[in-house]
Design a protein around this motif. Sequence first.
Motif, mmCIF file in Angstrom:
data_model
loop_
_atom_site.group_PDB
_atom_site.id
_atom_site.type_symbol
_atom_site.label_atom_id
_atom_site.label_comp_id
_atom_site.label_asym_id
_atom_site.label_seq_id
_atom_site.Cartn_x
_atom_site.Cartn_y
_atom_site.Cartn_z
ATOM 1 N N ALA A 1 84.366 15.549 86.388
ATOM 2 C CA ALA A 1 85.393 15.566 85.346
ATOM 3 C C ALA A 1 86.030 14.193 85.155
ATOM 4 O O ALA A 1 86.495 13.867 84.063
ATOM 5 N N LEU A 2 86.057 13.389 86.214
ATOM 6 C CA LEU A 2 86.647 12.048 86.116
ATOM 7 C C LEU A 2 85.716 11.051 85.434
ATOM 8 O O LEU A 2 86.143 9.984 84.998
ATOM 9 N N LEU A 3 84.430 11.410 85.366
ATOM 10 C CA LEU A 3 83.426 10.480 84.839
ATOM 11 C C LEU A 3 83.588 10.298 83.338
ATOM 12 O O LEU A 3 83.610 11.260 82.571
ATOM 13 N N HIS A 4 83.696 9.051 82.912
ATOM 14 C CA HIS A 4 83.795 8.737 81.479
ATOM 15 C C HIS A 4 82.476 9.076 80.803
ATOM 16 O O HIS A 4 81.403 8.802 81.347
ATOM 17 N N PRO A 5 82.497 9.693 79.622
ATOM 18 C CA PRO A 5 81.232 10.045 78.959
ATOM 19 C C PRO A 5 80.406 8.830 78.558
ATOM 20 O O PRO A 5 79.195 8.923 78.385
ATOM 21 N N LEU A 6 81.062 7.671 78.387
ATOM 22 C CA LEU A 6 80.342 6.439 78.050
ATOM 23 C C LEU A 6 81.056 5.276 78.758
ATOM 24 O O LEU A 6 81.805 4.520 78.137
ATOM 25 N N PRO A 7 80.836 5.121 80.057
ATOM 26 C CA PRO A 7 81.609 4.129 80.811
ATOM 27 C C PRO A 7 81.175 2.693 80.517
ATOM 28 O O PRO A 7 80.003 2.429 80.219
ATOM 29 N N GLU A 8 82.139 1.789 80.612
ATOM 30 C CA GLU A 8 81.834 0.360 80.593
ATOM 31 C C GLU A 8 81.573 -0.078 82.030
ATOM 32 O O GLU A 8 82.436 0.069 82.898
ATOM 33 N N LEU A 9 80.399 -0.608 82.298
ATOM 34 C CA LEU A 9 80.036 -1.017 83.651
ATOM 35 C C LEU A 9 80.680 -2.357 83.986
ATOM 36 O O LEU A 9 80.738 -3.271 83.164
ATOM 37 N N THR A 10 81.151 -2.455 85.227
ATOM 38 C CA THR A 10 81.668 -3.704 85.773
ATOM 39 C C THR A 10 81.055 -3.911 87.141
ATOM 40 O O THR A 10 80.393 -3.012 87.688
#
Length: 711
Positions: free
Chosen positions: A579-588
């Motif tokens: 649930a915490l996972l962003h549907p389209l995360p920006e990787l760093t």
Amino acid sequence: SPTISLFLVELEKSADALQDYGVLVGKVNCNKELVHTYCREERLLHTAFLFRGGKEFLGFDLDTVFDVNSIVSEVLFAILREEVKYVHTDADLLAMEKAARGKKDIVLGYVRSLGTQEHRSMMETAYVYGSKYQFILITGGPVLKHLGVNELSHSSRVWFLHCRVHSGFMTPVTSERCPLTRMRKPLSTLILHSFLQLMEAPLVSEVYDDPSSAQTPQFPFQQTPQVFLFSRPETEHLDRDTATALARRLRGLALLVLVHRQSPAVKTPDEYNAAYRLPEKSSEVKYLTLHDLDEVLELFTNQEKEEDGEEEDEDEGVEENEEDDSHFGTLDDEIAASVYKNRGNLLDMDSVTHLTSDSFHTAVAQSSLTVVLFYLKWDAVSMAFLSSFIEVAERLADSEVQMNAVDCGEWTDLCAALPGSSLPIPFQPITAFPSVLLLRPQESAQYYRGMLGTEALHRFIMLSRPASPVVLSTQEDVTSYFQEVPPPELAGYKPDRVLGLFKTQTHAGVPLFTEAAKSLRGEVLTGLLTDGLAEKWAAEHIVELPAVLVFPSWRTHTHPSTLPVSTSAEDLLSHINTALLHPLPELTVENLPSFLSLGKALLLLFVGEEEDEIGRRQNQVLVEEMRGVVELGGGRMERYLACWIHLGRTPAGMSVLGSYLGSMPPLPALVLTYLPSGGEIYQYPPDAPIVAPSILQWLQRIEDGAESSAG
């Protein structure tokens, strides 16, 4: 002419050497036998020709083949031109490493000029070992800077790149480069042959005999020194790690043997923890009490200098630098840079207390939160991270947090979690270095698994200070929980929050939620709401009790994810993380390891830094198209993690993209990587518009096997 006469003398001398490689030598006197093709033009009278299968293969100008070494080296170089590669830049070398990884080790040779004795040695060795190793030749260029060689140096160099067995030799941090071992002796055919045999020797041998009666090295290692380290059953895993780390640094210089002290045959007094035996004195073993593994390295490097004599003045500094930097190739770029920058500096340890087996329990009992770094002095990553650890300690100097360190090379019993008193050790044996544990009285240890950097560690400790979960007893507590402003040190950081709602404190789901909350400590702020306040809060938000509400940092608090209470803490933790996972995360750089741990293939979009508002909008449109891929793809996108990298905010992404495709493509670029089936990398057609339907069609072609991989 004198040139031809001299060449003919040297050609005759080289005939025997070339015959060993299946090359026959002949000459034609054009005054007696006029061969029309070769005896007419003046140019041809100053050229030697190489024939294969009855056809002309290559021609050599006589100015380049002037003695036996140049003739043999140039002829073999011509014969092996498909097997021996030539590189000029670091990008060339990286591409070769990528191609060889998992298949072949690389022998990399630097010679200042072709046609020399060193060039001949490389070619003769390549002729024998060419099917086993990938040989690469360097005569200059930018690649030398990566290898730490001064172009003014007249000394040849050879490195062995361990690409075939890439895993296991690596440090825990990510590295795209193959680890390398430098040959420290002058380049000759015999020495290079011996060096390659040493590279095939076992990294560590284990014996149950005393060093004085242990077998001396057998052919072909009989001229190689032996180093003995001692192991005890209770610290065996740590001793083996120590032996392996030292063996890597001694590779090419000495063979390492681990002696098991529990054997009755081992008579060496306990005061000694190491020994060595030199080849010229095969029966004599010298015993040592080491305080630092660098003492062993100094012993053999100093001896090597005595044997080889002094180098030329211009090479001296280069040799010294290479000795220090020989293991940098196995490290992540940032860690290696930190090690290099700090290697001559003594760290100020005033803000960190060093613990021993005797002081450990007292220190933990006296503080509400004790942070302990377990490290090894001889481990480069440990020493690089130690400086970050000290920075965090200085920031927390006025807090209740106690920052401590344990040198596991000295206090092996403590790091191996051996009970030395009536008090139990509150952690499992330390097997990876460096490791950071957060300890509280009467509680099990909390492990730090984040990035090895100052900011990440500091944030983790700050978020670990509140209870997990925080019990919210009043409406003011709830308001404070959601509106709490991060401390000044974490300005700009917005944490994730998870709230557990239960009718009573004795509800069966409370212990499960509490266990999950402890696992999230340091990364997520968790709260617990029970009784009438929970019922009131649930009614206002139309939620049925019991429930777990997840408030990701990327979403507003008015739209939480609602989860049922699972039957186990593990299931609940898994649902929370999803649930915490962003549907389209920006990787760093920081969050990449956590996303890789999901085990999904990455559908990764690289966008460049915007120069103006138009560029910003274009990037925004691209990201929206990627979001459209996730929504339009539905269930079929479960196997992929759609994500993106902003190369302006994360410049490290440029080297990642370049290594994926062999060169830097035009931006934006879309790739599919980290597939469970293997190491293939697919590039979305650069000339095709990046729109959701086209991307989904491209993914379908990959699944059907209709697309070729880019790497």
